[in-house]
Design an enzyme around this catalytic site. Structure first.
Site, short mmCIF file in Angstrom:
data_model
loop_
_atom_site.label_atom_id
_atom_site.label_comp_id
_atom_site.label_asym_id
_atom_site.label_seq_id
_atom_site.Cartn_x
_atom_site.Cartn_y
_atom_site.Cartn_z
N HIS A 7 0.83 -1.21 0.00
CA HIS A 7 0.00 0.00 0.00
C HIS A 7 0.86 1.25 0.00
CE1 HIS A 7 0.44 -0.85 4.40
NE2 HIS A 7 0.58 0.45 4.50
N HIS A 79 3.96 7.06 3.79
CA HIS A 79 4.90 5.94 3.66
C HIS A 79 4.45 4.99 2.55
CE1 HIS A 79 2.00 4.19 6.67
NE2 HIS A 79 2.20 3.08 6.00
N GLU A 130 7.62 0.95 5.15
CA GLU A 130 7.05 -0.09 6.01
C GLU A 130 7.27 -1.42 5.31
OE1 GLU A 130 2.78 0.20 6.37
OE2 GLU A 130 2.73 -1.10 8.14
#
Ligand code: CO
Length: 134
Positions: A7, A79, A130
């Site tokens: 994502h 992020h 991440e």
């Protein structure tokens, strides 16, 4: 080592307005808001055919995105999340390569119920990264 882009997270000042933009203007499939107190955010997931967009607003006093929104009042990309097969092996390799893992270095449970870690943006060209075990 890294696999699919899981994502892109976008911090937004108004979650309902941002969700409406993705649902009504862009015609995307948008989830109901989900509070994640452990991460200090409330999120809406936008489901795209090849990845997800996560819209984030701060939740609680010590939200990690509160300062980001102070600096970026209109919101902005916060992020990127890449998938890995084995998060502990990925962490150890990243540390051996000199990348800084944020927090205590132990994976937390992320928005999808899977273990996640965050990597220092200064080690990745200004991008907070991440990694999520899938
Ligand atoms: Co994320």
């Amino acid at each position: 080592m890294i696999g699919r882009l899981n994502h892109v997270a976008i911090a937004v000042p108004d979650l309902a307005a941002a969700a409406s933009k993705y649902r009504d203007t862009l015609g995307a499939r948008v989830s109901a808001p989900l509070a994640l107190p452990e991460h200090g955010v409330t999120t809406v997931f936008v489901e795209l055919p090849n990845t997800k967009i996560e819209l984030l607003v701060p939740l609680g006093e010590d939200s990690p995105i509160a300062r980001f929104l102070e600096r970026n009042p209109d919101g902005g990309i916060h992020h990127l999340c890449y998938e890995v097969e084995d998060i502990l092996a990925a962490r150890d390799r990243l540390k051996a390569e000199g990348a800084r893992v944020l927090g205590d270095g132990e994976p937390k449970t992320g928005a999808h119920g899977k273990p996640v870690l965050f990597l220092h943006p200064k080690d990745f060209n200004g991008t907070l990264v991440e990694i999520e075990q899938v």
